[in-house]
Design a protein around this motif. Structure first.
Motif, PDB file in Angstrom:
ATOM      1  N   PRO A 153      48.485   7.785  28.736  1.00 31.35           N
ATOM      2  CA  PRO A 153      48.878   8.784  27.354  1.00 31.35           C
ATOM      3  C   PRO A 153      47.836   9.373  27.165  1.00 31.35           C
ATOM      4  CG  PRO A 153      48.076   6.553  27.079  1.00 31.35           C
ATOM      5  CD  PRO A 153      48.552   6.192  28.575  1.00 31.35           C
ATOM      6  N   ASP A 154      47.675  10.672  26.076  1.00 31.46           N
ATOM      7  CA  ASP A 154      46.188  11.266  25.994  1.00 31.46           C
ATOM      8  C   ASP A 154      45.477  10.860  25.362  1.00 31.46           C
ATOM      9  OD1 ASP A 154      46.830  13.665  28.021  1.00 31.46           O
ATOM     10  OD2 ASP A 154      48.573  14.058  26.113  1.00 31.46           O
ATOM     11  N   ALA A 155      45.437   9.796  24.344  1.00 26.53           N
ATOM     12  CA  ALA A 155      45.581   9.294  22.857  1.00 26.53           C
ATOM     13  C   ALA A 155      45.587   7.692  22.665  1.00 26.53           C
ATOM     14  CB  ALA A 155      45.265  10.288  21.751  1.00 26.53           C
ATOM     15  N   VAL A 156      44.644   6.916  23.213  1.00 21.96           N
ATOM     16  CA  VAL A 156      44.577   5.390  22.744  1.00 21.96           C
ATOM     17  C   VAL A 156      44.232   4.750  21.502  1.00 21.96           C
ATOM     18  CG1 VAL A 156      44.672   2.999  23.916  1.00 21.96           C
ATOM     19  CG2 VAL A 156      45.186   4.948  25.425  1.00 21.96           C
ATOM     20  N   PHE A 157      44.630   4.280  20.182  1.00 24.69           N
ATOM     21  CA  PHE A 157      45.111   3.490  19.335  1.00 24.69           C
ATOM     22  C   PHE A 157      44.795   2.148  19.333  1.00 24.69           C
ATOM     23  CE2 PHE A 157      45.460   8.348  18.581  1.00 24.69           C
ATOM     24  CZ  PHE A 157      44.971   8.948  17.608  1.00 24.69           C
ATOM     25  N   ILE A 158      43.321   1.501  19.300  1.00 25.19           N
ATOM     26  CA  ILE A 158      43.659   0.382  19.252  1.00 25.19           C
ATOM     27  C   ILE A 158      42.519  -0.671  17.880  1.00 25.19           C
ATOM     28  CG2 ILE A 158      42.106  -1.863  20.482  1.00 25.19           C
ATOM     29  CD1 ILE A 158      41.810  -0.425  22.757  1.00 25.19           C
ATOM     30  N   ASP A 159      44.567  -0.707  17.198  1.00 28.76           N
ATOM     31  CA  ASP A 159      44.212  -1.464  16.322  1.00 28.76           C
ATOM     32  C   ASP A 159      43.697  -3.005  15.984  1.00 28.76           C
ATOM     33  OD1 ASP A 159      44.479  -1.670  13.347  1.00 28.76           O
ATOM     34  OD2 ASP A 159      46.021  -1.067  12.938  1.00 28.76           O
ATOM     35  N   GLY A 160      42.618  -2.751  16.283  1.00 29.81           N
ATOM     36  CA  GLY A 160      41.481  -4.504  16.463  1.00 29.81           C
ATOM     37  C   GLY A 160      41.424  -4.620  17.505  1.00 29.81           C
ATOM     38  N   ILE A 161      39.987  -3.916  17.688  1.00 32.73           N
ATOM     39  CA  ILE A 161      39.167  -4.391  19.092  1.00 32.73           C
ATOM     40  C   ILE A 161      38.484  -5.532  19.356  1.00 32.73           C
ATOM     41  CG2 ILE A 161      36.846  -3.370  17.975  1.00 32.73           C
ATOM     42  CD1 ILE A 161      36.912  -2.445  21.247  1.00 32.73           C
ATOM     43  N   ARG A 162      38.807  -6.178  18.626  1.00 36.43           N
ATOM     44  CA  ARG A 162      38.195  -7.444  17.586  1.00 36.43           C
ATOM     45  C   ARG A 162      38.986  -8.708  18.730  1.00 36.43           C
ATOM     46  NH1 ARG A 162      37.570 -12.305  18.215  1.00 36.43           N
ATOM     47  NH2 ARG A 162      36.668 -13.325  17.177  1.00 36.43           N
TER      48      ARG A 162
ATOM     49  N   ILE B 181      40.826  10.854  28.172  1.00 40.14           N
ATOM     50  CA  ILE B 181      41.996  10.311  26.840  1.00 40.14           C
ATOM     51  C   ILE B 181      40.766  10.046  26.461  1.00 40.14           C
ATOM     52  CG2 ILE B 181      43.372   9.837  28.412  1.00 40.14           C
ATOM     53  CD1 ILE B 181      42.556   6.954  27.510  1.00 40.14           C
ATOM     54  N   CYS B 182      41.349  10.237  25.181  1.00 37.05           N
ATOM     55  CA  CYS B 182      40.637   9.353  24.063  1.00 37.05           C
ATOM     56  C   CYS B 182      41.017   8.203  23.125  1.00 37.05           C
ATOM     57  CB  CYS B 182      41.029  10.255  22.405  1.00 37.05           C
ATOM     58  SG  CYS B 182      40.126  11.939  22.769  1.00 37.05           S
ATOM     59  N   ILE B 183      39.456   6.774  23.525  1.00 32.80           N
ATOM     60  CA  ILE B 183      40.990   6.427  22.646  1.00 32.80           C
ATOM     61  C   ILE B 183      39.950   5.546  21.432  1.00 32.80           C
ATOM     62  CG2 ILE B 183      39.762   3.499  23.552  1.00 32.80           C
ATOM     63  CD1 ILE B 183      39.755   4.067  26.335  1.00 32.80           C
ATOM     64  N   TRP B 184      40.256   5.231  20.773  1.00 30.58           N
ATOM     65  CA  TRP B 184      40.044   5.187  19.151  1.00 30.58           C
ATOM     66  C   TRP B 184      40.531   3.432  19.430  1.00 30.58           C
ATOM     67  CZ3 TRP B 184      38.081   8.511  15.139  1.00 30.58           C
ATOM     68  CH2 TRP B 184      38.259   8.827  15.744  1.00 30.58           C
ATOM     69  N   ASN B 185      39.097   3.213  18.245  1.00 27.21           N
ATOM     70  CA  ASN B 185      39.878   1.273  17.908  1.00 27.21           C
ATOM     71  C   ASN B 185      38.679   1.196  16.154  1.00 27.21           C
ATOM     72  OD1 ASN B 185      39.008   1.373  21.093  1.00 27.21           O
ATOM     73  ND2 ASN B 185      37.373   2.346  20.762  1.00 27.21           N
ATOM     74  N   THR B 186      39.255  -0.026  15.778  1.00 28.31           N
ATOM     75  CA  THR B 186      39.760  -0.094  14.406  1.00 28.31           C
ATOM     76  C   THR B 186      38.576  -1.226  14.533  1.00 28.31           C
ATOM     77  OG1 THR B 186      41.315  -0.644  14.403  1.00 28.31           O
ATOM     78  CG2 THR B 186      41.656   1.130  13.968  1.00 28.31           C
ATOM     79  N   LEU B 187      37.603  -1.438  14.266  1.00 27.95           N
ATOM     80  CA  LEU B 187      36.773  -2.611  13.521  1.00 27.95           C
ATOM     81  C   LEU B 187      35.903  -2.805  12.240  1.00 27.95           C
ATOM     82  CD1 LEU B 187      35.269  -5.444  14.626  1.00 27.95           C
ATOM     83  CD2 LEU B 187      33.495  -3.298  15.220  1.00 27.95           C
ATOM     84  N   HIS B 188      36.673  -3.455  11.377  1.00 32.81           N
ATOM     85  CA  HIS B 188      35.930  -3.792  10.498  1.00 32.81           C
ATOM     86  C   HIS B 188      34.692  -3.757  10.005  1.00 32.81           C
ATOM     87  CE1 HIS B 188      39.841  -4.941   8.658  1.00 32.81           C
ATOM     88  NE2 HIS B 188      39.894  -6.442   9.376  1.00 32.81           N
TER      89      HIS B 188
END
Length: 394
Positions: free
Chosen positions: A172-181, A209-216
């Motif tokens: 992929p060109d972009a990865v969105f990790i919903d929950g790096i925790r 690539i872009c790697i997006w990470n969500t964290l509270h």
């Protein structure tokens, strides 16, 4: 230190020395909002906010903006005005961008809703897979044990291994990790946090690539707009990321709920905030829509009108032929006039939005002028934002 040792050490550091004779190119950005680029290819980024503050809806907006590129006028352009992939990036990639969404937190039904929410925003059928968009659901991953019950691989280790494998296989060109925790042993472990962030950063750079990470975020202090992402992991992310977007939930006196997206950190130019609400346009899916969409596309606004005139002043000077011009040819023309590339991109977007230039199915630009008439065989496969058509689907 003898000469052999010096030579060996010189050879080891050589690949990491910058060369003053080289022209290092400007980075490529996966996204831009109202002409301001963000999310560099080869970098890691973060989405943060308090729990239940709309982070997953923001993820859907970003993914739909990436995937909606090149598609005929769809709901995406109605819901996401100003949010798009720059033309320069598409030309660099050589293909329409692809996305891998990784969910480590939600139930399978909710993950499926995110998938269909993105499909709806892109105007795709809800129940037909798209090869440009994949969802990896990892909530159910557990520790791997041998026959004697001994743990061979922890659940967080397996999740991260599967993510890396999916990236290598799906490219992929972009990865969105919903929950790096959920891909680290302890988000308060300084050493583990540093190792994970460093590995993600190197992996993004290697694959461009872009790697997006969500964290509270930590609980926000009363009457304080500042807060930090949780634990040592949040600190490490904050030190290494190129962009941080923070999602904040608001509730008005009449019960209306809306969300504000703020850019908390940026390596480049700061971009303005945007607001969105969750509509029932797609039934139970819940679709995010920018607030005050109409104001974003009002061509009677004096600022927009001035931008149209400026765009026309540039492109009417180009020596147009019946075959049209490519993005690169127009870019080179603008640069020859002393214009910066970012300014050129902004003017091209304005020109395309307002019909000063248009593209045919041969992907070449043609000039029509401020009041020009476009031919009937034009395509809506355009690299810019919203249609001005009234009443999309809401």
């Amino acid at each position: 230190m003898d000469e052999v040792t010096i030579l060996q050490r010189r050879q080891e550091i050589e690949p990491y020395l910058l060369d003053a004779t080289q022209n290092y190119p400007e980075p490529y950005y996966l996204l831009e909002y109202n002409g301001v680029p963000f999310s560099t290819l080869g970098g890691i980024q973060a989405i943060s906010g308090q729990k239940k503050n709309g982070k997953t809806f923001l993820l859907a907006q970003l993914m739909a903006a990436v995937l909606g590129t090149g598609i005929e006028r769809t709901r995406t352009t109605q819901c996401l005005p100003g949010l798009r992939v720059p033309d320069r990036t598409i030309e660099y990639l050589g293909h329409l961008p692809t996305v891998l969404y990784v969910d480590t937190e939600m139930e399978k039904l909710n993950s499926a809703k995110v998938l269909r929410r993105v499909h709806w925003l892109c105007g795709w059928p809800l129940d037909i897979p798209c090869e440009r968009f994949h969802v990896l659901w990892l909530r159910s991953v557990t520790d791997v044990k041998d026959d004697k019950g001994n743990i061979k691989e922890r659940a967080y280790e397996k999740r991260y291994r599967l993510i890396r494998q999916a990236i290598e296989v799906l490219n992929p060109d972009a990865v969105f990790i919903d929950g790096i925790r959920d891909i680290i042993s302890d988000f308060n472990d300084n050493e583990a946090s540093s190792a994970l962030v460093t590995d993600l950063m190197a992996f993004a750079e290697q694959r461009q690539i872009c790697i997006w990470n969500t964290l509270h975020m930590n609980p926000r202090p009363k009457n304080d707009d500042e807060s930090k992402m949780r634990g040592h992991l949040g600190t490490e992310l904050g030190n290494k990321i190129t962009d941080t977007l923070v999602c904040i939930k608001h509730k008005e006196k009449d019960g209306t709920v809306y969300f504000t997206v703020k850019q908390d950190d940026a390596r480049g130019k700061d971009m303005e905030d945007w607001e969105f609400v969750v509509t029932e346009a797609a039934g139970a899916l819940g679709v995010p829509q920018m607030r005050a969409v109409a104001s974003n596309v009002d061509l009677q606004d004096s600022k927009v009108q001035q931008e149209r005139i400026e765009a026309d002043d540039l492109f009417k000077l180009y020596h147009w032929t019946s075959t049209g011009a490519t993005w690169t040819e127009l870019r080179n023309f603008a640069l020859s006039k002393g214009m910066k590339e970012r300014k050129f991109s902004e003017l091209l977007n304005t020109a395309a939005e307002s019909g000063i230039v248009y593209r045919t199915d041969k992907k070449k630009y043609h000039y029509a002028g401020l009041n020009g008439q476009q031919p009937t065989d034009k395509t809506d496969d355009l690299p810019f934002e919203p249609s001005t058509e009234e009443n999309p689907d809401f």
